[in-house]
Design a protein around this motif. Structure first.
Motif, mmCIF file in Angstrom:
data_model
loop_
_atom_site.group_PDB
_atom_site.id
_atom_site.type_symbol
_atom_site.label_atom_id
_atom_site.label_comp_id
_atom_site.label_asym_id
_atom_site.label_seq_id
_atom_site.Cartn_x
_atom_site.Cartn_y
_atom_site.Cartn_z
ATOM 1 N N TYR A 156 0.846 -1.202 0.000
ATOM 2 C CA TYR A 156 0.000 0.000 0.000
ATOM 3 C C TYR A 156 0.873 1.240 0.000
ATOM 4 O O TYR A 156 1.851 1.331 0.766
ATOM 5 N N LEU A 157 0.538 2.196 -0.863
ATOM 6 C CA LEU A 157 1.210 3.490 -0.908
ATOM 7 C C LEU A 157 0.165 4.596 -0.826
ATOM 8 O O LEU A 157 -0.872 4.534 -1.502
ATOM 9 N N ARG B 241 6.203 8.846 -1.359
ATOM 10 C CA ARG B 241 4.802 9.031 -0.976
ATOM 11 C C ARG B 241 4.715 9.593 0.437
ATOM 12 O O ARG B 241 5.597 9.382 1.270
ATOM 13 N N MET C 3 -2.074 1.901 6.987
ATOM 14 C CA MET C 3 -1.333 1.464 5.808
ATOM 15 C C MET C 3 -1.024 -0.026 5.891
ATOM 16 O O MET C 3 -1.149 -0.760 4.905
ATOM 17 N N GLY D 169 4.701 4.158 3.438
ATOM 18 C CA GLY D 169 4.058 3.030 2.773
ATOM 19 C C GLY D 169 4.123 1.791 3.636
ATOM 20 O O GLY D 169 4.678 1.809 4.741
#
Length: 265
Positions: A12-13, A42, A53, A159
């Motif tokens: 996940y970003l 990010r 996240m 992230g």
């Protein structure tokens, strides 16, 4: 002995991006950006947390592993910076993904957490203590980056990633591993309460410098410094030792993934 294998992965970003233009506005030199080779990172949203996240990455990994959250027996979080001190990220993660049957603990070694996580999980699976183990890794250093320290804030993005491990066949598993430690450089990298690195920069001139919780890397711009020499030499050394333990050579490797942009072999 039961061999462990990776059953599913997820990542996940956050949506927000900072690019070279943003780095330059913050005072980073173009030469430094080119040297580091980081042209984007990010940034976690204002309403996001590091465990959010991790949960997003974990849900993807669990789905790809074709299991349900309540089948997870153990969660190991390898965060670079926990959401809070005392209660591990893995506890919050267990609740957020609905893994109500899972035990949970953290391995806090920043970017060095991944290998110990995999090794520990493999041993638990081999001993038939747990069937499905969720591993996560995360970082939200942008919130503790020193704005006066370009080498630190350039490389620090946000992230999370996740892996589900379980039993595999005889051709799967961890063949060998090596973990090196040199406590001499304990204070050269990490997050702690300190003054800004360069408090008299023009962008900070009218704000009295104060001690805050900052991430820092010391001497990274000096290739001759002791810590940089150790970083450059330790990766090739640990790769060679791992190969020796596995009774393999460089020619036996088909693929290599390095955390550092350093030639390992």
């Amino acid at each position: 002995m039961i061999n462990a294998m990776i059953l599913g992965t997820g990542s996940y970003l956050p949506e927000k991006r900072e690019t070279v233009d943003d780095f330059l506005k913050k005072g980073a030199a173009k030469e430094l950006i080119d040297k580091w080779g980081v042209f984007e990172h990010r940034v976690m949203g204002a309403n996001e947390s590091v465990t959010d996240m991790e949960a997003n990455a974990a849900k993807i990994a669990i789905k790809r592993a074709n299991i349900k959250p309540d089948e997870i027996d153990l969660i190991i979080s390898g965060t670079a910076l926990p959401r809070q001190i005392g209660v591990p990220n893995s506890n919050a993660l267990q609740h957020k993904i609905g893994a109500r049957n899972a035990a949970a603990f953290d391995i806090i070694m920043a970017c060095g957490s991944a290998v110990p996580e995999i090794v520990v999980a493999s041993q638990f699976i081999a001993l038939k203590q747990y069937k499905y183990i969720l591993l996560t890794g995360s970082c939200f250093f942008t919130r503790v980056s020193d704005p006066t320290d370009p080498p630190a804030f350039i490389v620090n993005g946000d992230g999370a990633g996740a892996v589900v491990m379980g039993a595999g066949n005889k051709d799967c598993g961890v063949i060998s591993f090596d973990i090196q430690t040199n406590g001499k450089y304990f204070d050269y990298c990490g997050s702690k309460v300190r003054m800004p690195k360069k408090p008299l920069r023009e962008t900070q001139y009218y704000d009295p410098p104060q001690e805050k919780f900052y991430f820092h890397i010391e001497d990274v711009e000096d290739a001759s410094s002791g810590v940089m020499r150790y970083i450059i030499s330790s990766l090739p050394a640990t790769v060679k030792k791992s190969l020796q333990k596995a009774e393999m050579t460089n020619d036996d490797l088909d693929f290599f993934i390095s955390h550092q942009n350093i030639a390992p072999l």
